[in-house]
Write a protein that holds these residues in place. Structure first.
Motif, PDB file in Angstrom:
ATOM      1  N   ASP A  58      74.848  29.989  40.119  1.00  0.00           N
ATOM      2  CA  ASP A  58      73.490  29.500  39.888  1.00  0.00           C
ATOM      3  C   ASP A  58      73.249  28.153  40.564  1.00  0.00           C
ATOM      4  O   ASP A  58      72.165  27.900  41.085  1.00  0.00           O
ATOM      5  N   VAL A  59      74.249  27.293  40.524  1.00  0.00           N
ATOM      6  CA  VAL A  59      74.054  25.930  41.043  1.00  0.00           C
ATOM      7  C   VAL A  59      74.433  25.787  42.514  1.00  0.00           C
ATOM      8  O   VAL A  59      74.161  24.745  43.115  1.00  0.00           O
ATOM      9  N   ALA A  60      75.042  26.820  43.100  1.00  0.00           N
ATOM     10  CA  ALA A  60      75.530  26.709  44.479  1.00  0.00           C
ATOM     11  C   ALA A  60      74.452  26.302  45.486  1.00  0.00           C
ATOM     12  O   ALA A  60      74.700  25.435  46.334  1.00  0.00           O
ATOM     13  N   PRO A  61      73.249  26.880  45.441  1.00  0.00           N
ATOM     14  CA  PRO A  61      72.246  26.474  46.440  1.00  0.00           C
ATOM     15  C   PRO A  61      71.868  24.997  46.357  1.00  0.00           C
ATOM     16  O   PRO A  61      71.769  24.318  47.391  1.00  0.00           O
ATOM     17  N   ILE A  62      71.673  24.466  45.159  1.00  0.00           N
ATOM     18  CA  ILE A  62      71.306  23.054  45.048  1.00  0.00           C
ATOM     19  C   ILE A  62      72.514  22.188  45.380  1.00  0.00           C
ATOM     20  O   ILE A  62      72.366  21.081  45.921  1.00  0.00           O
ATOM     21  N   ALA A  63      73.726  22.658  45.093  1.00  0.00           N
ATOM     22  CA  ALA A  63      74.932  21.901  45.453  1.00  0.00           C
ATOM     23  C   ALA A  63      75.021  21.732  46.962  1.00  0.00           C
ATOM     24  O   ALA A  63      75.354  20.648  47.465  1.00  0.00           O
ATOM     25  N   ALA A  64      74.714  22.796  47.711  1.00  0.00           N
ATOM     26  CA  ALA A  64      74.748  22.718  49.171  1.00  0.00           C
ATOM     27  C   ALA A  64      73.692  21.752  49.687  1.00  0.00           C
ATOM     28  O   ALA A  64      73.934  20.969  50.620  1.00  0.00           O
ATOM     29  N   ALA A  65      72.513  21.778  49.068  1.00  0.00           N
ATOM     30  CA  ALA A  65      71.436  20.879  49.486  1.00  0.00           C
ATOM     31  C   ALA A  65      71.792  19.424  49.190  1.00  0.00           C
ATOM     32  O   ALA A  65      71.487  18.524  49.985  1.00  0.00           O
ATOM     33  N   LEU A  66      72.452  19.173  48.077  1.00  0.00           N
ATOM     34  CA  LEU A  66      72.874  17.811  47.739  1.00  0.00           C
ATOM     35  C   LEU A  66      73.926  17.315  48.736  1.00  0.00           C
ATOM     36  O   LEU A  66      73.924  16.139  49.115  1.00  0.00           O
ATOM     37  N   ALA A  67      74.817  18.201  49.147  1.00  0.00           N
ATOM     38  CA  ALA A  67      75.831  17.814  50.143  1.00  0.00           C
ATOM     39  C   ALA A  67      75.162  17.440  51.463  1.00  0.00           C
ATOM     40  O   ALA A  67      75.580  16.487  52.140  1.00  0.00           O
ATOM     41  N   ASP A  68      74.124  18.169  51.830  1.00  0.00           N
ATOM     42  CA  ASP A  68      73.383  17.837  53.048  1.00  0.00           C
ATOM     43  C   ASP A  68      72.757  16.448  52.956  1.00  0.00           C
ATOM     44  O   ASP A  68      72.741  15.686  53.931  1.00  0.00           O
ATOM     45  N   GLN A  69      72.232  16.112  51.781  1.00  0.00           N
ATOM     46  CA  GLN A  69      71.624  14.796  51.603  1.00  0.00           C
ATOM     47  C   GLN A  69      72.659  13.684  51.735  1.00  0.00           C
ATOM     48  O   GLN A  69      72.369  12.621  52.286  1.00  0.00           O
ATOM     49  N   GLN A  70      73.870  13.928  51.259  1.00  0.00           N
ATOM     50  CA  GLN A  70      74.925  12.929  51.403  1.00  0.00           C
ATOM     51  C   GLN A  70      75.263  12.704  52.868  1.00  0.00           C
ATOM     52  O   GLN A  70      75.427  11.564  53.321  1.00  0.00           O
TER      53      GLN A  70
END
Length: 309
Positions: A58-70
């Motif tokens: 469930d959280v994988a898509p937002i986790a990937a987006a957060l990594a991109d922001q970092q």
């Protein structure tokens, strides 16, 4: 989800202490009694243990987006450092970081994001609501304070004190910047646009805020994750997992749309990078992509009980 580890017996008394402190806070003023100090973050979490949190899928898509922001923050901070070096200048940095955070999406795009939140709301379960509620309450500061305290227990007193001071100052700066930008952009939260998304929230007719761009939960979490990861790289995956849980919970319970989360994360990452380079400390290693080894913690570490030191 992995079954949370049992909380050690020595912590059971903390729950009683937290309850007594809360009781004194309620009845003390009525009888002229002194009110004790507010319970610590560890006390609060011990008194309100985490339920099972959201599945990785469930959280994988937002986790990937957060990594991109970092990764974006790490690129942007090079521009700051090229001009300002490692000298700390909060006034100049504040002006600079505001210019790095994009404006909220156009109305059409933000409406599409609202539809995403509305669709997600139709999938809510009692377990999901419990997880999101716990993360909303404790995910802004409490879990990060406990993680930080856990790190300090393995450091010298001087080093631990310096880390605590840096984290506190960085989160205060992120909080101020978030409030300033939220007031500037005046973007209403999803549950203001659609009150049916949160019937527990009272929305007055014609109300436009609470303002949700950028997300304060996301900003504070990102700040903490970057600083904590610099201090304890081997636990970075666990910190990022908790960050993604917090971010997803804000979408799940209609506190924010996706762009709110990403703007807050970018802001927090920039504040943390600035804090590290002006302290003469290296940035954490590059964040792994969504399929990399650091995308999610192992089953051994991915348990909410880990937030209790």
């Amino acid at each position: 989800m992995t079954t949370p580890r049992r909380i050690p017996a020595r912590y059971a008394a903390v729950t009683v202490v937290a309850a007594l402190v809360a009781g004194v806070g309620l009845i003390g003023p009525a009888f002229g009694l002194p009110v004790g100090p507010e319970p610590s973050a560890a006390d609060k979490i011990q008194a309100d243990p985490p339920p099972a949190l959201f599945p990785d899928a469930d959280v994988a898509p937002i986790a990937a987006a957060l990594a991109d922001q970092q990764r974006t923050a790490d690129r942007l901070i090079v521009g700051w450092q090229t001009t300002h070096g490692t000298t700390r200048d909060d006034v100049a940095f504040t002006a600079w970081v505001k210019a790095q955070i994009p404006r909220p999406p156009a109305t059409t795009d933000r409406t599409a994001e609202l539809h995403e939140v509305q669709t997600l709301a139709r999938t809510r379960t009692s377990g999901g609501i419990s997880a999101a509620t716990w993360l909303e309450v404790h995910g802004k500061k409490d879990v990060w304070k406990v993680y930080a305290k856990d790190q300090r227990e393995l450091l010298s007193k001087a080093t631990g004190s310096a880390d605590k001071t840096r984290l506190k100052a960085a989160m205060a700066l992120a909080n101020t910047l978030t409030k300033t930008l939220a007031a500037q952009y005046d973007a209403p939260a999803p549950y203001v646009l659609d009150p049916s998304l949160r019937t527990d929230k009272k929305v007055a007719p014609g109300q436009t805020c609470p303002c949700s761009y950028p997300s304060k939960h996301a900003a504070l979490s990102a700040t903490a994750v970057t600083l904590l990861s610099a201090g304890s790289p081997r636990r970075a995956a666990e910190y990022r997992w908790m960050d993604s849980e917090v971010a997803y919970s804000r979408l799940y319970m209609a506190g924010h749309v996706r762009s709110d989360i990403l703007a807050g994360a970018l802001l927090g990452d920039l504040v943390a990078d600035y804090t590290l380079i002006t302290a003469g400390l290296p940035l954490p290693a590059a964040t792994a992509g969504p399929t990399g080894p650091a995308a999610t913690p192992s089953a051994a570490t991915k348990t909410p009980a880990m937030v209790v030191p």
